[in-house]
Design a protein around this motif. Sequence first.
Motif, PDB file in Angstrom:
ATOM      1  N   UNK A  28       0.785  -1.227   0.000  1.00  0.00           N
ATOM      2  CA  UNK A  28       0.000   0.000   0.000  1.00  0.00           C
ATOM      3  C   UNK A  28       0.822   1.286   0.000  1.00  0.00           C
ATOM      4  N   UNK A  29       1.962   1.330   0.699  1.00  0.00           N
ATOM      5  CA  UNK A  29       2.599   2.608   0.980  1.00  0.00           C
ATOM      6  C   UNK A  29       3.891   2.865   0.227  1.00  0.00           C
ATOM      7  N   UNK A 177       1.294  14.301  -1.271  1.00  0.00           N
ATOM      8  CA  UNK A 177       1.829  13.132  -1.962  1.00  0.00           C
ATOM      9  C   UNK A 177       1.604  13.279  -3.459  1.00  0.00           C
ATOM     10  N   UNK A 178       2.522  12.742  -4.248  1.00  0.00           N
ATOM     11  CA  UNK A 178       2.428  12.891  -5.697  1.00  0.00           C
ATOM     12  C   UNK A 178       1.106  12.357  -6.207  1.00  0.00           C
ATOM     13  N   UNK A 229      -9.658   3.458  -3.090  1.00  0.00           N
ATOM     14  CA  UNK A 229      -8.993   3.892  -1.864  1.00  0.00           C
ATOM     15  C   UNK A 229      -7.748   4.687  -2.215  1.00  0.00           C
ATOM     16  N   UNK A 230      -7.521   5.766  -1.473  1.00  0.00           N
ATOM     17  CA  UNK A 230      -6.299   6.552  -1.585  1.00  0.00           C
ATOM     18  C   UNK A 230      -5.680   6.657  -0.201  1.00  0.00           C
ATOM     19  N   UNK A 231      -4.419   6.302  -0.081  1.00  0.00           N
ATOM     20  CA  UNK A 231      -3.735   6.337   1.209  1.00  0.00           C
ATOM     21  C   UNK A 231      -3.049   7.678   1.391  1.00  0.00           C
ATOM     22  N   UNK A 232      -3.118   8.194   2.604  1.00  0.00           N
ATOM     23  CA  UNK A 232      -2.481   9.461   2.939  1.00  0.00           C
ATOM     24  C   UNK A 232      -1.432   9.224   4.009  1.00  0.00           C
ATOM     25  N   UNK A 233      -0.205   9.643   3.731  1.00  0.00           N
ATOM     26  CA  UNK A 233       0.878   9.471   4.699  1.00  0.00           C
ATOM     27  C   UNK A 233       1.398  10.801   5.222  1.00  0.00           C
ATOM     28  N   UNK A 259      -6.923   6.819   5.229  1.00  0.00           N
ATOM     29  CA  UNK A 259      -7.436   6.458   3.904  1.00  0.00           C
ATOM     30  C   UNK A 259      -8.602   7.342   3.530  1.00  0.00           C
ATOM     31  N   UNK A 260      -8.683   7.683   2.240  1.00  0.00           N
ATOM     32  CA  UNK A 260      -9.922   8.187   1.658  1.00  0.00           C
ATOM     33  C   UNK A 260     -10.557   7.034   0.894  1.00  0.00           C
TER      34      UNK A 260
END
Length: 288
Positions: A28-29, A177-178, A229-233, A259-260
């Motif tokens: 995922x990351x 994030x890009x 799903x979009x992961x946000x770090x 996550x979104x």
Amino acid sequence: MKTGVMPVGHLSESQMRSVLLAATAPPPLRRGRPWRFQCTPDAVELYADSLSTGTDSDQRERMLDCGAALLNLRLAIKAQSSHADTRLFPTADRPDLLAVVRPNGYETIAPVDRELVAAIAGRQSNRRPFTAAVVPDAVRRQLRRAAEVERAWLATITDDQVPQLRDIMHRTELPPATPGPGGGSDLDIEPGRLVVVIGSLHDTALGRLQAGQALQRVLLTAAAAGLSAALSSQVMAVPAARRELRQLLGGGLWPQVMLRLGHGTAVASPTQTQLEDVVISDEHPFGR
């Protein structure tokens, strides 16, 4: 040194190849794959690279991705009608040995897990803008339960919390994030959209490994339900911002990833990893 893919327990070499291909789905990351599998006659061992190096955020993401790979491995073994007997951190003096998974006996895979296995190959992070379509309450409950099954928790950001979350994210002073094709960013959150945080009871390697398994089960549950799903770090990368997020969520548990989730346009399927890149063998050793 064992030599790559081989029979493990009562699973044949061809079955193990299928299992490992499922387990090596993109994490995922991170763009790389910070883990390796090693086959022995009775188990599959999961190793992590250099957990003592890098920032705390690097180590956290690395452990989450290892947890995601472990969840895929467990599900893929179940898909072969075998019980996946799993021990986490089995050896105190080998912190890089994260798990030993033994195909032990026979077990009929549950329909819900079979759906998750089918979702592994096509699951991909989607940073395109989502539509305003609402995620049904029944699906939200499935997502929360998916995290709980893996001894983690899932908290939903309420509409009242969105302004505070956006303020925390703006103050991290990190570039978003890009974005992927079509745009989107970490700050692409609005009231009425589903934003969740997956966390652990303790901010330890074990807690993060469990959170990584929960993350992957949530992502696969979302994919099986037709969600993107979009992961946000961004928030997690800054310790002060992560502490603020923890307080926003009540202060009792540790947030590990945000996550979104929603309905988005399709993205390209991920590229399949070559097994020799992730399976330890004489030809492809894994420096520890």
